[in-house]
Design an enzyme around this catalytic site. Structure first.
Site, PDB file in Angstrom:
ATOM      1  N   LYS A   1     -10.464  -3.458  -3.000  1.00  0.00           N
ATOM      2  CA  LYS A   1     -11.242  -2.425  -2.987  1.00  0.00           C
ATOM      3  C   LYS A   1     -10.677  -0.932  -2.782  1.00  0.00           C
ATOM      4  O   LYS A   1     -11.096   0.388  -4.036  1.00  0.00           O
ATOM      5  CB  LYS A   1     -11.700  -1.782  -1.624  1.00  0.00           C
ATOM      6  CG  LYS A   1     -13.351  -3.017  -0.986  1.00  0.00           C
ATOM      7  CD  LYS A   1     -13.803  -2.022   0.652  1.00  0.00           C
ATOM      8  CE  LYS A   1     -13.710  -3.246   0.860  1.00  0.00           C
ATOM      9  NZ  LYS A   1     -12.291  -3.128   2.301  1.00  0.00           N
TER      10      LYS A   1
ATOM     11  N   LYS B   1      -3.750  -9.521  -5.880  1.00  0.00           N
ATOM     12  CA  LYS B   1      -5.580  -9.677  -5.645  1.00  0.00           C
ATOM     13  C   LYS B   1      -6.881  -8.390  -5.666  1.00  0.00           C
ATOM     14  O   LYS B   1      -6.164  -7.324  -6.425  1.00  0.00           O
ATOM     15  CB  LYS B   1      -5.500  -9.683  -4.371  1.00  0.00           C
ATOM     16  CG  LYS B   1      -5.305  -8.623  -3.349  1.00  0.00           C
ATOM     17  CD  LYS B   1      -5.526  -8.613  -2.054  1.00  0.00           C
ATOM     18  CE  LYS B   1      -6.028  -7.677  -1.115  1.00  0.00           C
ATOM     19  NZ  LYS B   1      -7.290  -7.577  -1.315  1.00  0.00           N
TER      20      LYS B   1
ATOM     21  N   LYS C   1       0.955  -0.715   0.290  1.00  0.00           N
ATOM     22  CA  LYS C   1      -0.012  -0.128  -0.028  1.00  0.00           C
ATOM     23  C   LYS C   1       0.939   1.434  -0.348  1.00  0.00           C
ATOM     24  O   LYS C   1       0.057   2.014  -0.825  1.00  0.00           O
ATOM     25  CB  LYS C   1      -0.913  -0.496   1.161  1.00  0.00           C
ATOM     26  CG  LYS C   1      -2.413  -0.913   0.721  1.00  0.00           C
ATOM     27  CD  LYS C   1      -3.417  -0.915   1.543  1.00  0.00           C
ATOM     28  CE  LYS C   1      -4.386  -1.845   2.149  1.00  0.00           C
ATOM     29  NZ  LYS C   1      -5.499  -1.164   2.769  1.00  0.00           N
TER      30      LYS C   1
HETATM   31  P1  ATP Z   1      -8.345  -2.558   0.842  1.00  0.00           P
HETATM   32  O1  ATP Z   1      -7.631  -2.813  -0.491  1.00  0.00           O
HETATM   33  O2  ATP Z   1      -9.100  -1.520   0.835  1.00  0.00           O
HETATM   34  O3  ATP Z   1      -7.338  -3.170   2.022  1.00  0.00           O
HETATM   35  P2  ATP Z   1      -9.785  -5.097   0.138  1.00  0.00           P
HETATM   36  O4  ATP Z   1     -10.197  -5.721  -0.958  1.00  0.00           O
HETATM   37  O5  ATP Z   1      -8.511  -5.312   1.070  1.00  0.00           O
HETATM   38  O6  ATP Z   1      -9.534  -3.206   0.388  1.00  0.00           O
HETATM   39  P3  ATP Z   1     -10.640  -5.471   3.125  1.00  0.00           P
HETATM   40  O7  ATP Z   1     -11.602  -4.876   4.065  1.00  0.00           O
HETATM   41  O8  ATP Z   1      -8.815  -4.660   3.749  1.00  0.00           O
HETATM   42  O9  ATP Z   1     -10.567  -5.289   1.482  1.00  0.00           O
HETATM   43  O10 ATP Z   1     -10.677  -6.819   4.305  1.00  0.00           O
HETATM   44  C1  ATP Z   1     -11.929  -7.334   4.448  1.00  0.00           C
HETATM   45  C2  ATP Z   1     -11.714  -9.068   3.872  1.00  0.00           C
HETATM   46  O11 ATP Z   1     -12.098  -9.382   2.786  1.00  0.00           O
HETATM   47  C3  ATP Z   1     -10.367  -9.530   4.646  1.00  0.00           C
HETATM   48  O12 ATP Z   1     -11.330 -10.412   5.686  1.00  0.00           O
HETATM   49  C4  ATP Z   1     -10.368  -9.837   3.059  1.00  0.00           C
HETATM   50  O13 ATP Z   1      -8.683 -11.383   3.281  1.00  0.00           O
HETATM   51  C5  ATP Z   1     -10.736 -10.224   2.061  1.00  0.00           C
HETATM   52  N1  ATP Z   1     -10.445  -9.669   0.594  1.00  0.00           N
HETATM   53  C6  ATP Z   1      -9.611  -8.667   0.844  1.00  0.00           C
HETATM   54  N2  ATP Z   1      -9.501  -9.210  -0.835  1.00  0.00           N
HETATM   55  C7  ATP Z   1      -9.680 -10.272  -1.224  1.00  0.00           C
HETATM   56  C8  ATP Z   1      -9.270 -11.016  -2.089  1.00  0.00           C
HETATM   57  N3  ATP Z   1      -8.863 -10.751  -3.369  1.00  0.00           N
HETATM   58  N4  ATP Z   1      -9.050 -12.764  -2.361  1.00  0.00           N
HETATM   59  C9  ATP Z   1     -10.363 -13.133  -0.935  1.00  0.00           C
HETATM   60  N5  ATP Z   1     -10.085 -12.254   0.786  1.00  0.00           N
HETATM   61  C10 ATP Z   1      -9.847 -11.550   0.115  1.00  0.00           C
HETATM   62 MG    MG Z   2      -7.303  -5.042   2.775  1.00  0.00          MG
END
Ligand code: ATP
Ligand code: MG
Length: 334
Positions: free
Chosen positions: A200, A197, A114
């Protein structure tokens, strides 16, 4: 058994969150017996690592609450709340800052991802974020933490912090939590790049399917998803060096109750011109009911706030003995 997990209320819930985490939350909630309890929270204190206006942040928290309920979290059976309403999270995080080591945080790959090249310009919050995350989990004596694979390292850090605190202060205070990581959907990849991955915080909305995307948007995003010109192989072993193809096959399997092998067997010899419309249809059908429930809930601010306030009261009560004991162990309180 005590289950706990959280999600950042920044932007929309996407397919990675759903398959990697939320769907597991719902399953665990639905399988709970009377001795066990599930805690699910919106990590709004974590969200300050991303700049937002106050209005947007307030809206994000409510929308994420609506999305979780739409995805199957039942606030009458699970404790659903937002972190900021339970000050014990911030208090315990500060105590744990005395235990966590800078060297441990320096090894966190999410910070590196990040922060990118602008490490010095990032907020302190982004760096110490995993300590707050440890507090989130340890505060409730969670035994099981359902997360996607990207959170495995943070959970290991929480375990290290818990063990060091217990040892340093000669107490048996914190339960060492175990991660629960789904096998097939542990890491859903970006639709634009099979090496990163789905996230968001990816600036391109085409990289992810949001749970709020309408039918046409889903079809479009799948049509434009990056793939390769090869046909689908006989078995999933043939997808090993084809990250994008492997990702799409995995998504198809996870919504149809199949396996990557059975999906390959079904489409063997066909190209993505044939596979993509089939995948889009599966996604449209699976996500429509969630989106419909979300649309019905999202603007009822009073109802959503009432749910979160009630959840926060339950969470605060559950957190209080551990926080007291932590102050006591450190010698900050009797
Ligand atoms: P950010 O980019 O803001 O970190 P994020 O998409 O990673 O957002 P989080 O809120 O950090 O989302 O994670 C919420 C949950 O979703 C966590 O348990 C994380 O492990 C899971 N998660 C996030 N992205 C993935 C992905 N691409 N595949 C599987 N699980 C995911
Ligand atoms: Mg995350």
């Amino acid at each position: 058994m005590r289950v706990l997990s959280g999600i950042q209320p920044t932007g929309n819930l996407h397919l990675g969150n759903y398959l990697g985490a939320i769907r597991n939350w719902v399953r665990m909630q639905d399988e709970m017996d009377s001795e066990s309890q599930c805690f699910f929270f919106l990590a709004d204190m974590h969200s300050i690592t991303v700049h937002e206006t106050r209005e947007q942040r307030l809206r994000n928290v409510r929308e994420m609450a609506a999305a979780l309920i739409a995805a199957g979290i039942d606030p009458d059976r699970s404790v659903l709340f937002n972190q900021a309403r339970v000050p014990a999270h911030a208090e315990l995080a500060w105590l744990l800052n005395g235990t966590a080591r800078i060297g441990w945080l320096n090894r966190m790959t999410q910070f590196k991802d990040k922060a990118g090249k602008d490490r010095e310009g990032k907020s302190v919050g982004l760096f110490v974020y995993p300590v707050l995350q440890a507090a989130d989990v340890l505060l409730y004596q969670a035994t099981h933490v359902p997360v996607g694979e990207d959170q495995k390292q943070h959970l290991e850090l929480a375990r290290d912090i818990a063990a060091k605190f217990n040892t340093d202060f000669g107490v048996d205070l914190f339960t060492i939590p175990d991660p629960i990581i789904p096998k097939e959907t542990a890491r859903i990849m970006s639709l634009r790049d099979g090496a990163s991955k789905m996230s968001k915080s990816d600036p391109s909305d085409m990289s992810r399917i949001n749970l709020t995307d309408d039918d046409d948007t889903i079809v479009q995003k799948i049509r434009k998803a990056k793939t390769d010109p090869e046909p689908l192989p006989e078995t999933a072993a043939g997808l090993e060096d084809r990250a994008e193809a492997k990702n799409l096959v995995g998504i198809f399997a996870s919504f149809t109750g199949g396996t990557p092998d059975s999906v390959c067997a079904q489409f063997v010899g066909q190209g993505f011109g044939a596979f993509k419309p089939a995948l889009a249809e599966v996604l449209v059908e699976a996500l429509r009911p969630i989106r419909t429930r979300f649309e019905a809930l999202k603007d009822d601010e009073a109802a959503l706030d009432a749910i979160l306030i009630k959840g926060a009261e339950k969470a605060a009560t559950a957190a209080e003995p551990t926080l007291r004991a932590a102050y006591g162990a450190v010698g900050l309180m009797r």
